[in-house]
Design a protein around this motif. Sequence first.
Motif, mmCIF file in Angstrom:
data_model
loop_
_atom_site.group_PDB
_atom_site.id
_atom_site.type_symbol
_atom_site.label_atom_id
_atom_site.label_comp_id
_atom_site.label_asym_id
_atom_site.label_seq_id
_atom_site.Cartn_x
_atom_site.Cartn_y
_atom_site.Cartn_z
ATOM 1 N N VAL A 249 0.759 -0.999 0.073
ATOM 2 C CA VAL A 249 0.016 0.101 0.120
ATOM 3 C C VAL A 249 0.827 1.315 -0.090
ATOM 4 O O VAL A 249 1.702 1.437 0.887
ATOM 5 N N GLY A 250 0.728 1.912 -1.058
ATOM 6 C CA GLY A 250 1.655 3.141 -1.144
ATOM 7 C C GLY A 250 0.672 4.333 -1.727
ATOM 8 O O GLY A 250 -0.133 4.217 -2.266
ATOM 9 N N GLY A 251 1.441 5.430 -1.726
ATOM 10 C CA GLY A 251 0.688 6.719 -1.952
ATOM 11 C C GLY A 251 1.415 7.278 -3.433
ATOM 12 O O GLY A 251 0.921 8.286 -3.695
ATOM 13 N N TRP A 252 2.518 6.841 -3.930
ATOM 14 C CA TRP A 252 2.932 7.164 -5.201
ATOM 15 C C TRP A 252 3.437 8.545 -4.986
ATOM 16 O O TRP A 252 3.174 9.361 -5.912
ATOM 17 N N ASN A 253 4.020 8.799 -4.021
ATOM 18 C CA ASN A 253 4.514 10.178 -3.485
ATOM 19 C C ASN A 253 5.897 9.807 -3.011
ATOM 20 O O ASN A 253 6.195 10.092 -1.732
ATOM 21 N N GLU A 254 6.895 9.845 -3.940
ATOM 22 C CA GLU A 254 8.330 9.700 -3.604
ATOM 23 C C GLU A 254 9.083 11.100 -3.381
ATOM 24 O O GLU A 254 8.710 12.046 -4.212
ATOM 25 N N MET A 255 9.346 11.348 -2.154
ATOM 26 C CA MET A 255 9.818 12.861 -1.792
ATOM 27 C C MET A 255 11.125 12.502 -0.743
ATOM 28 O O MET A 255 11.139 11.825 0.085
ATOM 29 N N ALA A 256 12.012 13.401 -1.119
ATOM 30 C CA ALA A 256 13.280 13.466 -0.037
ATOM 31 C C ALA A 256 12.775 14.207 1.150
ATOM 32 O O ALA A 256 11.870 15.250 1.149
ATOM 33 N N ASN A 257 13.257 13.851 2.396
ATOM 34 C CA ASN A 257 13.089 14.433 3.708
ATOM 35 C C ASN A 257 13.082 16.074 3.665
ATOM 36 O O ASN A 257 12.255 16.480 4.193
ATOM 37 N N ILE A 258 14.389 16.519 3.155
ATOM 38 C CA ILE A 258 14.351 17.883 2.965
ATOM 39 C C ILE A 258 13.263 18.709 2.124
ATOM 40 O O ILE A 258 12.719 19.703 2.609
ATOM 41 N N GLU A 259 12.845 17.977 1.271
ATOM 42 C CA GLU A 259 11.584 18.515 0.494
ATOM 43 C C GLU A 259 10.398 18.745 1.161
ATOM 44 O O GLU A 259 9.575 19.576 1.071
ATOM 45 N N ILE A 260 10.147 17.518 1.940
ATOM 46 C CA ILE A 260 8.806 17.500 3.010
ATOM 47 C C ILE A 260 9.052 18.776 4.056
ATOM 48 O O ILE A 260 8.129 19.204 4.365
ATOM 49 N N VAL A 261 10.058 18.706 4.433
ATOM 50 C CA VAL A 261 10.318 19.857 5.525
ATOM 51 C C VAL A 261 10.159 21.118 4.712
ATOM 52 O O VAL A 261 9.225 21.956 5.478
ATOM 53 N N GLN A 262 10.399 21.516 3.770
ATOM 54 C CA GLN A 262 10.257 22.772 2.955
ATOM 55 C C GLN A 262 9.092 22.996 2.668
ATOM 56 O O GLN A 262 8.302 24.375 2.871
ATOM 57 N N LYS A 263 8.183 21.997 2.439
ATOM 58 C CA LYS A 263 6.634 22.109 2.058
ATOM 59 C C LYS A 263 5.975 22.319 3.250
ATOM 60 O O LYS A 263 5.050 23.044 3.355
ATOM 61 N N VAL A 264 6.288 21.850 4.485
ATOM 62 C CA VAL A 264 5.719 21.934 5.745
ATOM 63 C C VAL A 264 5.915 23.586 6.250
ATOM 64 O O VAL A 264 4.800 23.975 6.496
ATOM 65 N N CYS A 265 7.150 23.839 5.997
ATOM 66 C CA CYS A 265 7.476 25.191 6.596
ATOM 67 C C CYS A 265 6.631 26.188 5.537
ATOM 68 O O CYS A 265 6.204 27.230 6.037
ATOM 69 N N ALA A 266 6.551 26.083 4.354
ATOM 70 C CA ALA A 266 6.034 26.945 3.274
ATOM 71 C C ALA A 266 4.401 26.935 3.865
ATOM 72 O O ALA A 266 3.703 28.003 3.736
ATOM 73 N N LEU A 267 3.781 25.768 4.345
ATOM 74 C CA LEU A 267 2.342 25.750 4.664
ATOM 75 C C LEU A 267 2.256 26.583 6.136
ATOM 76 O O LEU A 267 1.185 27.596 6.002
ATOM 77 N N LEU A 268 3.341 26.426 6.857
ATOM 78 C CA LEU A 268 3.182 27.229 8.205
ATOM 79 C C LEU A 268 3.309 28.553 7.929
ATOM 80 O O LEU A 268 2.800 29.565 8.585
ATOM 81 N N ASP A 269 4.006 28.988 6.949
ATOM 82 C CA ASP A 269 4.244 30.468 6.503
ATOM 83 C C ASP A 269 2.840 30.936 6.069
ATOM 84 O O ASP A 269 2.557 32.216 6.344
ATOM 85 N N GLU A 270 2.258 30.311 5.443
ATOM 86 C CA GLU A 270 0.759 30.529 4.860
ATOM 87 C C GLU A 270 -0.336 30.665 6.025
ATOM 88 O O GLU A 270 -0.975 31.768 6.019
ATOM 89 N N PHE A 271 -0.164 29.591 6.738
ATOM 90 C CA PHE A 271 -1.370 29.398 7.709
ATOM 91 C C PHE A 271 -1.018 30.071 8.981
ATOM 92 O O PHE A 271 -1.881 30.652 9.661
ATOM 93 N N ARG A 272 0.165 30.311 9.365
ATOM 94 C CA ARG A 272 0.663 30.843 10.800
ATOM 95 C C ARG A 272 1.960 31.435 10.646
ATOM 96 O O ARG A 272 2.986 30.929 11.327
ATOM 97 N N PRO A 273 1.924 32.533 10.067
ATOM 98 C CA PRO A 273 3.091 33.337 10.057
ATOM 99 C C PRO A 273 3.961 33.651 11.069
ATOM 100 O O PRO A 273 3.519 33.874 12.067
ATOM 101 N N ARG A 274 5.177 33.454 11.133
ATOM 102 C CA ARG A 274 6.091 33.770 12.400
ATOM 103 C C ARG A 274 5.867 35.366 12.703
ATOM 104 O O ARG A 274 5.738 36.219 11.618
ATOM 105 N N ALA A 275 5.851 35.683 14.042
ATOM 106 C CA ALA A 275 5.628 36.841 14.390
ATOM 107 C C ALA A 275 6.752 37.944 13.796
ATOM 108 O O ALA A 275 6.436 39.304 13.554
ATOM 109 N N ASP A 276 7.914 37.564 13.492
ATOM 110 C CA ASP A 276 8.857 38.454 13.071
ATOM 111 C C ASP A 276 8.970 38.402 11.349
ATOM 112 O O ASP A 276 9.895 39.084 10.891
#
Length: 354
Positions: A249-276
């Motif tokens: 059972v797979g998602g057909w979504n191969e991705m490097a760990n650093i790419e995952i982290v960058q995507k999560v960071c970008a979503l947090l920038d969108e949803f909950r920007p840092r105060a600074d």
Amino acid sequence: MILVTGAAGFIGSNFVIDWLAQSGEAVVNLDKLTYAGNPENLKNLQGDARHVFVQGDIGDRALVDQLLKDHAPRAVVNFAAESHVDRSIHGPGEFIQTNVVGTFNLLESVRAHWTALGDADKAAFRFLHVSTDEVYGTLGPDDAPFTETTPFAPNSPYSASKASSDHLVRAYHHTYGIPVLTTNCSNNYGPYHFPEKLIPLVIVNALQGKPLPIYGDGQQVRDWLFVKDHCSAIRRVLEAGQPGETYNVGGWNEMANIEIVQKVCALLDEFRPRADGKPYNEQITYVKDRPGHDRRYAIDARKIHTELGWKPVETFESGIRKTVQWYLDNPEWVAHVQSGAYRNWIGTQYGAAA
């Protein structure tokens, strides 16, 4: 009635919630409630007569025997496992005890129960064992993805213990005739994921202003599967899978760990920007790689699609947005799961970066 083990954990709790929403068939939930078994995952089921929770160990033969006798489930779905590679490196004994010895004891209880059934009930019964793609070892950059016939080559105490349990399940089918099914899944993500794994750890650390620890060069590749898609796959295998068969059972979504982290960071920038106003990816910190770290996993999920008609609904982009939003919407769950034991573990594993 079905018996689901390990159903207060990440995948198990998602499965029970989805199962009751989709089918309405009652569930007996057996969970030991170790650090990753969280009854808060199931709080929305409180008072639901279709959900019976029992705290206990799959290795407790007397308890499991009694549950099988009292409830006579038509199927057992086994999620119960120690599942974190890093923890298996620091303390392999618990993984052998739960994943190997525990599975053996569970199979023995099921064998005794199944043997006593009438012919029709025997034929209808199923034992579904949930496992991992890590039993197959690691892949090179250009290697074909894992199939159901890929030889086992586990590289961590965790994956070795799961490979052992897979072998036991297979043996109980071929030796005793128990109608078993095995699923080997890729990396799951989604709601209720304990924040020691990559995606929830990044979300939680980012929001708390902590470093985001990345092993090695961050180029380890995984196939990512949204947990609710995994749940639907298990339901389908339980419904129509052929006894004795394994389904990847797979998602057909191969991705490097650093790419995952960058995507999560970008979503947090969108949803909950840092105060600074600065981007969350400034918090990324590279740490020493873990011993024996597999470079790449990839699942070939064509068999379950071709034979059973299942495929994932979520893309990684849609699934990761839902996941980040869930953690932002559930700060109390995050706060409660972050016990002193959890913080001590993160500090031990990642050192100053935590």
